[in-house]
Design a protein around this motif. Structure first.
Motif, short mmCIF file in Angstrom:
data_model
loop_
_atom_site.label_atom_id
_atom_site.label_comp_id
_atom_site.label_asym_id
_atom_site.label_seq_id
_atom_site.Cartn_x
_atom_site.Cartn_y
_atom_site.Cartn_z
N VAL A 157 -3.34 20.33 3.23
CA VAL A 157 -4.10 21.19 2.32
C VAL A 157 -5.60 20.96 2.39
O VAL A 157 -6.36 21.58 1.65
CB VAL A 157 -3.61 21.01 0.87
CG1 VAL A 157 -2.13 21.35 0.77
CG2 VAL A 157 -3.87 19.59 0.36
N GLY A 158 -6.04 20.05 3.27
CA GLY A 158 -7.47 19.88 3.50
C GLY A 158 -8.18 18.94 2.56
O GLY A 158 -9.41 18.94 2.48
N ARG A 159 -7.43 18.11 1.82
CA ARG A 159 -8.07 17.11 0.96
C ARG A 159 -8.39 15.87 1.78
O ARG A 159 -7.68 15.54 2.74
CB ARG A 159 -7.16 16.72 -0.20
CG ARG A 159 -6.90 17.84 -1.18
CD ARG A 159 -6.07 17.35 -2.36
NE ARG A 159 -6.77 16.31 -3.13
CZ ARG A 159 -6.28 15.78 -4.25
NH1 ARG A 159 -5.12 16.20 -4.74
NH2 ARG A 159 -6.94 14.83 -4.88
N LYS A 160 -9.44 15.17 1.40
CA LYS A 160 -9.81 13.95 2.12
C LYS A 160 -8.78 12.86 1.83
O LYS A 160 -8.57 12.49 0.68
CB LYS A 160 -11.20 13.47 1.67
CG LYS A 160 -11.69 12.26 2.46
CD LYS A 160 -13.09 11.86 2.03
CE LYS A 160 -13.56 10.63 2.81
NZ LYS A 160 -14.92 10.21 2.40
N PRO A 161 -8.12 12.34 2.87
CA PRO A 161 -7.09 11.32 2.62
C PRO A 161 -7.69 9.97 2.27
O PRO A 161 -8.80 9.63 2.68
CB PRO A 161 -6.35 11.25 3.97
CG PRO A 161 -7.36 11.66 4.98
CD PRO A 161 -8.24 12.68 4.30
N ASN A 162 -6.95 9.20 1.47
CA ASN A 162 -7.34 7.82 1.17
C ASN A 162 -6.13 6.93 1.40
O ASN A 162 -5.17 7.32 2.06
CB ASN A 162 -7.89 7.71 -0.25
CG ASN A 162 -6.90 8.21 -1.29
OD1 ASN A 162 -5.69 8.32 -1.04
ND2 ASN A 162 -7.38 8.52 -2.48
N TYR A 163 -6.17 5.72 0.85
CA TYR A 163 -5.09 4.76 1.10
C TYR A 163 -3.72 5.26 0.61
O TYR A 163 -2.69 4.86 1.13
CB TYR A 163 -5.41 3.42 0.45
CG TYR A 163 -6.67 2.78 0.96
CD1 TYR A 163 -7.06 2.91 2.29
CD2 TYR A 163 -7.49 2.03 0.11
CE1 TYR A 163 -8.21 2.33 2.77
CE2 TYR A 163 -8.66 1.44 0.59
CZ TYR A 163 -9.02 1.59 1.91
OH TYR A 163 -10.17 1.01 2.39
#
Length: 586
Positions: A457-463
């Motif tokens: 969905v184009g969100r910035k991934p994190n841990y």
């Protein structure tokens, strides 16, 4: 950094060229409590960590102000460059400053009468690639001069109590909890950065400093320009210490795409390898894996007999700079992950004739194969393996690196039940992502059925993205099925994900405790912020029952899953209307 490491980041190095100058004097005071320092490292450290300038003004009201300022500058310049190269500038600096602040605060508190405060202002400028990073507390200042205009780019942390008196509201060593301003901004060629203590800027003011800099920096070297500013402040009646630094950006690392590709392709792709062939002293024993992106071979050192794995790039991408960049950085990233649960990259002094890298060789099977052989493992055995995988993932996260392709085929299990995470091809290291390059980098996605929704969905991934992948694997290990009926790979939008239905793992495998399913459900949530805060928190809850999950099961369906509840209500209403309709017309 080894010679091999240097070659791997060579294509990112570019040409950041700086000129610097600095000057510090006691002025009319008996002692100089200011401290200044600049470090421009050589080679690839300039690329991965940047150049640093610091100015600090020890607080006169604290008897140990001089020691505080000098310690802060010296220790930061040493410790910042000792942090992992995969870390971002912000994380590296904040880790060092937090430790430094606690040390200063504890030193000040160690005196019974609390008269010897170790307190200092602190302003640091880190220039990396095409970004300037500012870290600031107190009333020392950083200015930026661009196109002849001087602008203050830090805020003074002072509280005024009268027209003539003010006190510092923030400084290093002032409180056990550090509030440090952080800011990043773009750099342009010919930018000039000025760092000053209040003995200069309070007396000269912005307009006069701007006028002097226009004249001084055109004709004098920057050391002399700094001295001229200090002399002018002294002549204007400054009663404080006099310190300033100047950093000019002469050239930015903006290499063209042709230059970057040339650096990337200094080593050619290796030929297709077959059993018995020898490359750089390594004999090919057998092919372990082949795909359209890479090949992995078991090889033997002809001289020592030592066994390794050799990974080579696919010739399908010999003209793709983004692919080549990702491949050459794989071993650089892997070499910085130190964990018994992650495969070790092997570095040797033997020169390479082509592009490849080596890892340790471990007789093992993939987790995919293990799950086929153990379709319904004992819950304790599955949790034991999951815990090891989590520890391996945590090793990546401690280096501010996302693996981004956690899946059963990238997890090995040796004959002793030891887990090893492999494949660094999709990793994202925060420190490397800050380095500008002419290459349009691809967004490396993992396998769709194991990837977190944020990638789609184009969100910035994190841990939490790696944690989601581990939760998918955990569910599959315990049930022999994928969560959400295996529909994750078909989801293309937020609505698709929200329309999926979670089937409790204990409904498929009655041996799975409800509290383990609660932990799985939480880490498989669509919103990353609703998952566990850390991958080890997820692993902990698999081993220690969380009473909240037992309470959750006892709550009404409308509270636990309102969407499912309303769907059920709508279904019942539809059936009742259908029954009424049939009665009316029967």
């Amino acid at each position: 950094m080894t010679a091999s490491d240097a070659s791997q980041v060579k294509h990112l190095s570019g040409d950041l060229a700086l000129r610097v100058g600095q000057y510090s004097a006691a002025g009319r005071k008996a002692e100089n409590e200011d401290a200044i320092g600049i470090r421009i490292p050589d080679g690839n450290l300039l690329t991965t960590k940047g150049a640093v300038a610091i100015i600090a003004d020890g607080v006169s009201a604290a008897e140990a102000g001089k020691e505080a300022s000098q310690t802060s500058v010296t220790n930061f310049l040493s410790d910042y460059f000792s942090t992992p190269e995969s870390w971002s500038v912000k994380k590296s600096a904040q880790q060092v400053l937090t430790a430094l602040n606690r040390w200063l605060y504890s030193r000040g508190r160690s005196f019974a009468d609390n008269t010897r405060g170790f307190v200092t202002t602190f302003s640091a400028l880190v220039l990396k690639s095409q970004q300037a990073h500012l870290f600031h507390a107190g009333d020392s200042r950083i200015y930026q001069m661009r196109n002849g205009s001087l602008e203050q780019i830090t805020d003074d942390h002072t509280t005024r109590v009268s027209e003539k008196h003010s006190y510092l509201s923030r400084a290093l060593g002032l409180d056990v909890h550090l509030e440090m301003d952080y800011r990043s901004l773009s750099i342009e060629t010919n930018d000039l950065y000025l760092l000053t203590t209040d003995g200069i800027h309070d007396v000269l003011g912005r307009d006069r400093m701007e006028y002097m800099l226009r004249e001084l920096t055109a004709d004098l070297d920057l050391d002399l320009a700094c001295k001229a500013l200090a002399d002018a402040a002294f002549a204007a009646g400054s009663k404080d210490n006099l310190s300033c630094q100047l950093i000019r950006v002469d050239q930015l690392p903006a290499a063209g795409i042709d230059d970057v590709v040339k650096r990337l392709t200094e080593l050619s792709f290796p030929p297709f390898l077959e059993e018995g062939m020898i490359l750089d002293g390594y004999r090919v024993v057998r092919e372990l894996h082949a795909s359209n992106r890479s090949q992995i071979y078991q090889v033997e050192d002809v001289e020592s007999g030592a066994q390794f794995c050799m990974k080579t790039p696919s010739v399908n991408f010999d003209d793709d700079p983004a692919y080549i960049e990702r491949f050459v950085l794989e071993s650089w990233i892997g070499n910085r992950i130190n964990s018994p649960y992650v495969i070790k990259v092997v570095e040797t002094d033997r020169p390479k004739s082509c592009l490849y890298y080596l890892t340790e060789y471990i007789p093992s099977i993939t987790l995919s194969r293990w799950m086929l052989e153990h379709p319904r493992p004992a819950v304790e055995e599955a949790v034991y393996l999951i815990d090891q995988i989590a520890k391996g993932i945590r090793a990546f996260h401690r280096r501010e690196t996302l693996h981004q392709d956690i899946k059963p085929d990238n997890i090995l299990i040796d004959r002793n039940g030891q887990v090893k995470i492999i494949d660094f091809g999709s990793c994202h290291a925060a420190g490397l992502s800050e380095i500008e390059t002419a290459i349009t980098r691809d967004i490396a996605l993992g396998t769709a059925q194991y990837s977190a929704p944020e990638y789609t969905v184009g969100r910035k991934p994190n841990y939490q993205a790696d944690q989601f992948s581990l939760a998918v694997i955990s569910y599959e290990m315990l049930t022999s099925e994928l969560p959400f009926s295996g529909k994750l790979e078909n989801c293309k939008s937020p609505r698709d994900f929200l329309n999926t239905h979670y089937t409790e793992s204990y409904r498929i495998n009655p041996l799975v405790p409800h509290w383990i399913d609660g932990a799985l459900r939480k880490s498989l949530r669509y919103q990353p912020e609703r998952r566990h805060a850390d991958v080890m928190e997820f692993a902990y809850e698999l081993k220690h029952p969380n009473p909240l999950y037992l309470e959750y099961r006892q709550r009404p369906l409308m509270d636990r899953d309102p969407v499912r509840a309303w769907k059920l209500i709508a279904g019942i209403l539809a059936l009742s209307q259908l029954a009424t309709f049939m009665l009316l017309f029967s």
